[in-house]
Design a protein around this motif. Structure first.
Motif, PDB file in Angstrom:
ATOM      1  N   LYS B  22       0.856  -1.192   0.000  1.00 56.97           N
ATOM      2  CA  LYS B  22       0.000   0.000   0.000  1.00 56.97           C
ATOM      3  C   LYS B  22       0.883   1.230   0.000  1.00 56.97           C
ATOM      4  N   ARG B  23       0.664   2.082  -0.994  1.00 56.75           N
ATOM      5  CA  ARG B  23       1.468   3.295  -1.086  1.00 56.75           C
ATOM      6  C   ARG B  23       0.592   4.517  -0.854  1.00 56.75           C
ATOM      7  N   THR B  28       5.476   4.538   1.495  1.00 55.39           N
ATOM      8  CA  THR B  28       4.972   3.187   1.253  1.00 55.39           C
ATOM      9  C   THR B  28       4.686   2.595   2.609  1.00 55.39           C
ATOM     10  N   ALA B  29       3.416   2.522   2.955  1.00 57.11           N
ATOM     11  CA  ALA B  29       3.048   2.108   4.308  1.00 57.11           C
ATOM     12  C   ALA B  29       3.234   0.610   4.468  1.00 57.11           C
ATOM     13  N   ASN B  30       2.872  -0.123   3.450  1.00 60.95           N
ATOM     14  CA  ASN B  30       3.060  -1.580   3.492  1.00 60.95           C
ATOM     15  C   ASN B  30       3.737  -2.006   2.213  1.00 60.95           C
ATOM     16  N   GLY B  52       3.488   0.518   9.860  1.00 60.60           N
ATOM     17  CA  GLY B  52       2.459   0.146   8.899  1.00 60.60           C
ATOM     18  C   GLY B  52       1.418  -0.807   9.442  1.00 60.60           C
ATOM     19  N   THR B  55      -2.231   0.590   9.043  1.00 56.56           N
ATOM     20  CA  THR B  55      -2.595   0.576   7.631  1.00 56.56           C
ATOM     21  C   THR B  55      -2.965  -0.837   7.191  1.00 56.56           C
ATOM     22  N   GLY B 226       7.243  -1.046   7.171  1.00 56.85           N
ATOM     23  CA  GLY B 226       6.219  -1.409   6.212  1.00 56.85           C
ATOM     24  C   GLY B 226       6.199  -2.862   5.797  1.00 56.85           C
TER      25      GLY B 226
ATOM     26  N   THR D 364      11.085   6.261   3.111  1.00 58.77           N
ATOM     27  CA  THR D 364       9.886   5.927   2.367  1.00 58.77           C
ATOM     28  C   THR D 364      10.180   5.431   0.970  1.00 58.77           C
TER      29      THR D 364
END
Ligand SMILES: Nc1ncnc2c1ncn2[C@@H]1O[C@H](COP(=O)(O)OP(=O)(O)OP(=O)(O)O)[C@@H](O)[C@H]1O
Ligand SMILES: Nc1ncnc2c1ncn2[C@@H]1O[C@H](COP(=O)(O)OP(=O)(O)OP(=O)(O)O)[C@@H](O)[C@H]1O
Ligand SMILES: [Mg+2]
Ligand SMILES: [Mg+2]
Lengths: 394, 514, 328, 372
Positions: B22-23, B28-30, B52, B55, B226, D364
């Motif tokens: 999941k972005r 990018t959280a996951n 993450g 999320t 993540g 990130t």
């Protein structure tokens, strides 16, 4: 409780009527006029309530009412009052839809969208009225041809009996009779419909799953979302309903006035908004607010004597407030109320009438005083006016 | 559905997440997350802040849609378009932040979205009965007709659980349910969880409190940056090992080492009494003194008067009785501004409510609360240059991760916002720091940094009032400890000898009361 | 003001061929189709157009505009070659005073105001009080209770003239008659001319208090007055035009006993003719009773029985025997 | 707030221009559908724009609209909705007109007279707004309701006072009623613009000054900072030592004082008397202009100019046979589409900003690196 308050109110009114000799304070005619004046305001307030309960502030009520008056004018002269009501509602819905698209889908600030609708609607209505009414028989560029009035009902027998009692001018009894008579004589079916809609709204919003979901969108949309409520859908429905009610308010105004006229709403949408806040976002409260305003407006329009008596009434009411507030420890407020009360009392006894130019200010002054002195335990829907985006809540 | 047996002998896992990615813009959280949750177990998910976890759970609950990957419920591949779908599939979630409408009743909050009907009406009677039933069955003890606004945190937490059970969920997701609970409440909650498990329910449980995790979980999955980095059994790891898995390095510990307490009183509070809006006494004759170089820690269950104490000290709330002295000066009636100018620094409990302006830039946030003093202003005018320069300094010294001081505070993560706040409050060389939960929601690295800053200032004779829900932090960082219960200070402890358990029982009134 | 005009106007006193006459008309708020004052002006214009086939241009005012916008409107007409320009309503006075000197070849008419004067301005004013006096007489004679009502749209000096004349007429016919007065709104809130609901409420209040004839000098709000009269079996008096014959009021016309007619149409038409014939005269032209500028209507036959008495007063006013004041 | 970069500049321009184009399109469709020629409309507006008089009149209108917008914006910055600017400026204009026209003023030096008039207007405006402020601060009455009521009450009060028995002058035979005209010494001379019969209001400089003051106070002073902070988060402001009640009171008074100025350019530059034809309703236009200009001193100036031009071009439309109501429709569509455009741009910007932060954080990049 409400009954007791009503009795107390009539008692005071009655006393002032006798003292000041202003029969109009409780006459059936005043009550009728108050009802008629209150209906469009109550519809506007109801419209505001629907939107804000769903979390959307609707300052575009005035514009939506204008659309309603136009719709009513367009359909009304061709197909009669009920078509007028239906079309008014429909055009109001169009206004509501526009507001919903802007605020819910595009996340536009609710106030801005409302202001834009208030600009757009009168322009559009006038533009269209030139197009459709200029050549219609009995119409003009800025007004529709005549709309037939909605049927009016009178409770047979009762009205006459009450009328006789009212005519006696007995203390209290005649006043009660006058008020009751106003409620059962020549009542437009539109008024009945409006009353039903207020009760119905209360029922729908507070007694049905639909209402609970709608209100949850105004209180905690993220929580609603987390329980599978489609917040966008309910917000849309709330704002569309709001537009519909505002349109109805406009339609009622047009039908009871007998035609659409440019500028006819005269700020009633804003007063409706005030009535809604006054009524703490509840149907009973906003009906009270609209009625209070309608009542004082009717008094001011019907004659100047009653407004003069209103000074005395205000004086007495303020002194009562002063005593109550003093006993609950609010000394400053009590002193202000007392001072104002004495001032109004003095004004009453020192004059024979209120200057004609000032009579019309009565409803506004009374509303302001009531708000200033009543306790302010208003509780708007928590998230009303806040932007909401799906999946972005914390 | 969740109990449908798979091809093998064992029942299919209740939940299987595979390859979930999941972005978010810039985050990018996951990324490629894989988790298998066995049916009828308690499965713990641990990881740093921002790892993450939430999320991932929101994805499982249909609130977010994954960019990649697959969800299987009871072995069946599923896609959730919204929480409604997940609810239908027997999944329920208690969120990290309360998802309650304060102005609605418990009943309304619970039934929302799955209302029992009588015709088109909402069947209040049936709803009430069912809520009472569930409440009794799991001893949740909630009254359906109270307004949520009137409930305490523990009660709210139980309402949240009730919401899930009411929907007949077979898989429960609990995102940091214990963050706001005291040990006794946590024990109660765990009792409930065991009961649920016994009935065959599956529980996914997120917590930062690792000993809790070890005591209640059957399986543990660790997430870092993540992605899932390990799946372990609680029997095979210690909490230290677990923590190091999470962080990827050794853990910092809150501790003060040597005492710096002087005998110069900085804050002297006597008989402080505060009455709430409803006329209740929320603070009842509090008296204490904090000396220069001393940290006074206050332990207590949330809602026992800490917020009122802090607000009374900051001049946001007017006390009905008592005096507050700062140094020699009586500031009981002084304005908030005066107090701040007199040298009180304030790290508020809720940073979004009292600490920052989300829609303002970092340097404007630097000015906030310091707008009357240098380097933020000169007289009636702001000193933009001074303020900006000092913001740069804070960003540097406190390691606030940001591309510049011109971005809005809302663009920063919570931890970075908190570092900015601490930096700001320290920048004016305060004589007294009032710190409410200074490290709440902050990850370990930042925690250590904040502790270090407080320690250093203490060494320079700063007096600190520390309020925290993290008992380890309180014990480690305080020179003196007091417990607040129902608006009174009920006990004093020596941090060097006290255990979290002792504190916990004093906080709930279960322990000795002097 | 650099435009020097097309020069087609010719010398001041020469007559102009009708086909070359370009007439501009600037309405007050409400514009053509207001079923009242502006419509009356439009009728005069229409008559001139159908008789002489002149070229016309009509512009309209917006609510809440400034004098500069009115001024611009007049200038656009003048610059567009409209050498005969009619400004409808006293609100144009200030603007016209600034515009007129710049366009010496243009003939201006200003209705309802003498506040702007000039060599090329004709001020067309009406003795509303005289017409109102007559309907006051009619009302008093028709009333059985001796209580009369006056509903004014907006409380302005112009509408006050109607009130004053009406009261004077009523008292003249019946010295003990009383007049209840109500203005629906106060300026700058001009919705009082457009709010039939308010008119109805005010009239109902009067009827409930024993009034049996109400004079509605309230523009479109008059509809509400008549509606109330019809519901209560009372009488109303119309204003500006013969409202008995207005299609928009067909449903309530049987309660309109008479109307105070203000012949803005005649004034407009006369002005056009005077320009066409080269007989334009600057200055004040009073359309009073004597000049036939104001009158009362007899459509519907409700005042036939008292016509003689009314006409008696009419004669006295025309002869100057009775002077009707325009102020209280 | 925010940084200055080519991207943000481009985005800043994209919104209003795109929206304007969209509004024009909508109006063209409406005109086309109803059988009017959009081209004629454009032609009429363009030729209006080229006329010096329209230009000056637009600027004059914009002057008053701008003042009203600033008055509204001061409230908006605090999340206060001062609908009462309308009543405040009308009452202020009326009373200060009576003062400025009074005979005893005629002996005073011109500058002093004008200054006294302007100060009186500000005081009256502030006083009337102060009623709403007091009600809010002491009794918690929503300023939305109280200012709606005060607007109406101001109307009645003005009517009452605008009577020859009170503050109006006796004008026998006139159908207008107004205060005693201000003679030359109390007026503010206009600026002669070549080719235009109208003069530019001398007080256009006052509006510019007010705009500058507005910017300066908000961006550079402690008070302005506290005002903005209160608007952004009341609770955070309180915790930072700001007295919200005081801020409400002061900002409402300031808003009212500026509202008091709204009538001044017209009064001292053109009307010279408060009479029945003094333009009403500018307070409401001010709300629209403030919203359109996003409470920004320059944004509001542009919005006021646009608004002024649209209002002053309606005569030209009328001459060209285009229904003037299209102007109202256009104004509504512009407001709506401009804010929609701003919202879309804002969303884009927030995402971009977060992307920047994300990059700065470094943590990130996982997925992006993979995909890059
Ligand atoms: N709606 C969103 N938009 C953008 N980014 C988001 C959003 N939600 C979460 N994130 C990002 O995703 C990352 C993971 O966040 P998440 O809330 O899942 O962390 P967490 O592990 O639950 O942390 P915590 O322990 O603090 O609760 C965070 O760094 C955050 O930046
Ligand atoms: N609802 C949201 N919409 C957009 N972005 C969000 C949202 N929630 C969080 N974010 C983004 O996620 C990031 C982190 O937010 P969050 O408060 O969850 O931090 P966190 O991961 O807990 O950080 P920390 O580790 O410092 O505590 C921020 O950069 C923010 O921009
Ligand atoms: Mg976090
Ligand atoms: Mg989380």
């Amino acid at each position: 409780m409400y009954f007791l308050i009503a009795v107390a109110a009539v008692l005071v009114l009655s006393a002032v009527r006798v003292l000041a000799g202003a029969t109009d304070l409780t006459s059936s005619g005043t009550v009728q006029a108050a009802l008629t004046a209150a209906v469009p305001l109550a519809m506007a307030a109801l419209a505001g309530m629907w939107a804000e309960r769903g979390g959307v502030v609707n300052i575009g009520l005035e514009g939506m009412m204008v659309l309603g008056t136009f719709g009513a004018g367009y359909a009304g002269y061709q197909w009669g009052p009920w078509a007028a009501v239906a079309f008014g509602l429909l055009l109001g819905v169009v206004g509501g839809l526009l507001h919903a698209v802007a605020t819910v889908s595009f996340g536009v600030d609710h106030i801005i969208s409302g202001v834009a609708i208030n600009l757009l609607a009168p322009g559009a209505a006038l533009f269209l009225s030139k197009l459709y009414f200029a050549d219609a028989p009995g119409g003009g560029q800025k007004q529709s041809p005549r709309i037939a009035d909605a049927p009016k009902v009178t409770v047979p027998g009762l009205s006459d009996v009450l009328g006789t009692v009212e005519g006696k001018h007995w203390f209290f009894v005649s006043d009660v009779a006058g008020v009751l008579r106003g409620l059962v004589t020549e009542v437009s079916l539109l008024t009945v419909l409006a009353a039903l809609l207020i009760v119905w709204s209360g029922w729908v919003l507070w007694r049905t799953p639909f209402g609970l979901r709608l209100r949850s969108c105004g209180e905690a949309p993220t929580a609603a979302e987390s329980l599978g409520v489609n917040v966008y859908r309910y917000k849309y429905l709330a704002v569309i309903a709001s537009g519909g009610f505002a349109g109805l308010g406009g339609a009622f105004l047009a039908v009871s006035s007998g035609q659409f006229r440019d500028g006819q709403t005269g700020g009633r949408g804003f007063i409706g908004l005030a009535a809604m806040i006054f009524g703490n976002w509840r149907p009973g409260g906003l009906a009270t607010g609209a009625t209070l305003f309608g009542y004082t407006d009717a008094l001011a329009l019907r004659g100047s004597a009653a407004v003069h008596a209103l000074l005395l009434l205000l004086g007495i009411a303020l002194v009562v407030v002063a005593v109550v507030q003093y006993r609950s420890g609010h000394h400053v407020l009590s002193a202000v109320a007392a001072a104002l009360g004495v001032l109004f009392g003095y004004w009453y006894f020192a004059s024979d009438e209120v200057p004609a130019e000032l009579v019309g200010a009565a409803p506004y002054v009374v509303t302001l005083l009531v708000l200033g002195l009543a306790s302010q335990r208003l509780r708007p829907p928590r998230m009303a006016g806040e932007p909401y985006r799906k999946g972005q809540g914390k | 559905m969740p109990t449908e047996p798979a091809a093998g002998g064992e029942p299919a896992p209740a939940v299987e997440l595979s390859g979930i990615t999941k972005r978010f813009p810039g985050v990018t959280a996951n990324s490629d997350v894989n988790i298998t949750v066995r049916a009828g177990t308690v499965h713990a998910l641990v990881g740093e802040n921002g790892a993450g976890k939430s999320t991932l759970m929101k994805i499982l609950y249909g609130m977010q849609q994954p960019d990649e990957g697959q969800i299987r419920i009871g072995g069946v591949p599923t896609a959730f378009g919204s929480p409604a779908d997940a609810i239908k599939a027997g999944i329920g979630m208690v969120h990290q932040h309360f998802m309650l409408a304060d102005n609605l009743t418990v009943l309304e909050n619970v039934v929302l979205g799955s209302e029992p009907r009588a015709g088109v009406r909402l069947d209040f009677r049936a709803a009430r009965e069912r809520i009472r039933e569930i409440s009794a069955a799991y001893s949740l003890n909630v009254d359906p007709d109270r307004v949520v606004d009137d409930l305490g945190v523990g009660e709210r937490q139980r309402v949240e659980i009730l919401k899930v059970l009411y929907r007949g969920a077979r898989t429960l997701i609990l995102d940091e349910p214990t963050a706001v609970l005291v040990p006794q409440e946590v024990d109660e909650l765990f009792g409930n969880l065991r009961e649920l498990k016994a009935e065959g329910l599956t529980i996914v449980f997120i917590s930062h409190k690792l000993d809790e995790v070890l005591s209640v979980a059957d399986d543990i999955t660790v997430m870092r940056r993540g992605t899932t980095v390990a799946s372990v059994s609680p029997r095979e790891v210690t909490s230290r090992q677990l923590a190091e898995l999470m962080v990827g390095s050794a853990l910092p510990v809150p501790e003060l080492r040597d005492s710096t307490v002087t005998d110069r009183p900085v804050l002297t509070v006597t008989g402080l009494t505060v009455t709430g809006a409803d006329g209740r006494t929320v603070l009842d004759g509090l008296s204490f003194t904090i000396h220069a170089g001393e940290v006074l820690g206050i332990a207590g269950v949330e809602g026992n008067g800490q917020a009122e104490l802090v607000e009374a000290l900051m001049g946001i709330r007017t006390p009905t009785a008592g005096t507050v002295r700062l140094g020699g000066e009586n500031i009981t009636r002084a304005s908030t501004r005066h107090r701040r100018e007199a040298g009180i620094g304030y790290v508020p409990e809720d940073r979004h409510r009292q600490g920052v302006l989300l829609e303002a830039t970092l340097w404007e946030n630097r000015v906030l609360g310091h707008q009357t003093r240098r380097p933020s202003s000169r007289g009636a005018l702001l000193d933009l240059k001074g303020a900006k320069a000092d913001t740069e300094r804070i960003v540097r010294d406190y390691d606030v991760r940001t591309p510049g001081i011109g971005v809005h505070a809302s663009a920063l993560s919570g931890g970075n916002q908190q570092k900015l706040i601490v930096g700001r409050e320290m920048s004016a060389d305060p004589v007294l720091l009032i710190a409410s939960h200074p490290t709440r929601g902050v990850d370990v690295g930042a925690q250590a940094a904040i502790w270090e800053h407080i320690r250093r200032a203490r060494a320079e004779h700063l007096a600190v009032l520390l309020i925290s829900a993290d008992l380890d932090e309180l014990i480690g960082m305080s020179d003196t400890l007091a417990v607040i219960l129902r608006g009174r200070l009920v006990a004093d402890y020596d941090p060097s000898t006290v255990t979290p358990e002792q504190l916990g029982s004093a906080m709930t009134g279960a322990g000795r009361e002097d | 003001g650099s435009d020097s005009g097309t020069g087609s106007g010719g010398s001041t006193q020469a007559s102009t061929p009708a086909s070359e006459l370009k007439i501009g008309l600037a309405y007050d708020i409400g514009g053509r189709g207001d079923q009242s004052f502006n419509d009356s002006a439009a009728r005069g214009l229409d008559k001139a157009k159908s008789e002489f086939g002149v070229d016309i241009k009509e512009l309209e005012a917006a609510a809440g505009e400034t004098d500069a916008q009115k001024e611009d409107r007049l200038r656009q007409l003048a610059e567009g070659g409209y050498t005969t320009v009619i400004a409808v309503g006293y609100a144009y006075a200030t603007a016209l005073a600034k515009v007129a000197p710049d366009y010496a070849e243009v003939k201006f008419a200003l209705i309802d105001s003498t506040d702007a004067k000039g060599a090329n301005i004709e001020n067309l004013v009406f003795a509303e009080q005289e017409g109102s006096f007559l309907v006051g007489v009619a009302a008093a004679l028709k009333s059985t209770t001796g209580k009369l009502g006056f509903v004014g749209g907006v409380n302005t000096p112009l509408i006050q003239k109607f009130e004053v004349g009406f009261t004077a007429g009523a008292k003249a016919a019946k010295p003990d008659a009383t007049v209840e007065v109500k203005y629906l709104t106060q300026p700058p809130d001009f919705t009082g001319f457009n709010d039939p609901a308010k008119g109805e409420t005010a009239a109902n209040g009067m009827f409930d208090a024993g009034v049996d004839v109400v004079y509605a000098a309230a523009g479109g709000s008059g509809n509400g007055v008549f509606k109330a009269a019809k519901a209560k079996g009372k009488l109303g008096i119309g204003v500006d035009s013969d409202q008995y014959n207005l299609p928009a009021l067909a449903e309530v016309k049987d309660v309109i006993m008479t109307s105070m007619i203000k012949k803005v149409d005649t004034a407009v038409y006369d002005f056009i003719v005077s320009v066409k014939d080269g007989k334009f005269t600057a200055g004040e032209k009073v359309y009073d009773l004597k000049a036939g500028g104001v009158d009362y209507s007899t459509s519907g036959g409700k005042v036939d029985d008292i016509k003689a008495q009314i006409d008696d007063y009419k004669a006295k006013i025309s002869s100057g025997e009775i002077k009707v004041s325009s102020t209280k | 707030m925010g940084r200055f970069s080519p991207r943000s500049l481009l985005l800043g321009l994209a919104a209003p221009l795109g929206a304007l184009a969209f509004a024009v399109l909508v109006c063209a469709v409406i005109l086309g559908v109803t059988g009017h020629s959009p081209l004629d409309t454009v032609d009429a507006m363009v030729s209006a724009a080229q006329r010096p008089r329209t230009f000056v009149n637009s600027l004059n209108s914009a002057t008053t609209y701008y003042l009203a917008a600033v008055a509204v914006a001061i409230g908006f910055k605090m999340k206060l909705f001062n609908i009462g600017v309308d009543g405040q400026y009308r009452l202020a204009a009326m009373l200060s007109a009576a003062l400025a026209g009074a005979t005893f003023m005629e002996g005073l030096p011109s500058f002093l007279r004008v200054a006294l008039t302007v100060v009186a207007a500000m005081l009256v405006g502030a006083g009337w707004a102060g009623v709403a402020a007091l009600l809010k601060v002491t009794r918690g009455v929503s300023e939305v309701i109280s200012t709606i009521m005060l607007n109406a009450i101001a109307t009645y009060l003005v009517s009452y006072l605008l009577n020859p028995a009170r503050l109006a002058e006796d004008r026998p035979g006139s159908n207008n009623v107004g205060t005693r005209p201000i003679d030359g010494g109390g007026q503010v001379a206009g600026l002669e613009i070549p080719g235009s019969s109208s003069q530019l209001f001398g007080l256009v400089f006052l509006a510019a000054l007010v705009g500058f003051g507005y910017w300066f106070v908000l961006a550079r002073t402690r008070f302005g900072f506290e005002l903005k902070a209160t608007g952004l988060s009341e609770s955070a402001a309180v915790a930072s030592g700001v007295s919200v009640k005081k801020m409400v009171l002061v900002s409402m008074l300031l808003s009212g004082a500026v509202a008091g100025l709204v009538g001044m350019p017209q009064l001292l530059g053109s009307s010279y008397s408060y009479s029945l034809d003094f333009p009403p309703g500018i307070g409401f236009i001010g709300i629209a202009v403030a919203l359109l200009g996003r409470n920004h001193p320059v944004g509001m100036a542009l919005a006021a100019l646009l608004w002024g031009f649209l209002d002053n071009s309606s005569n030209s439309l009328d001459v060209a046979g285009v229904p003037r109501e299209i102007v109202g429709i256009m104004q509504g569509v512009i407001v709506l589409s401009v804010v929609v455009a701003y919202e879309l741009v804002r969303r884009y910007r927030v995402r971009a900003e977060q992307r920047d932060v994300g990059t700065a954080l470094g943590r990130t990049k996982t997925a992006e690196e993979a995909s890059a």
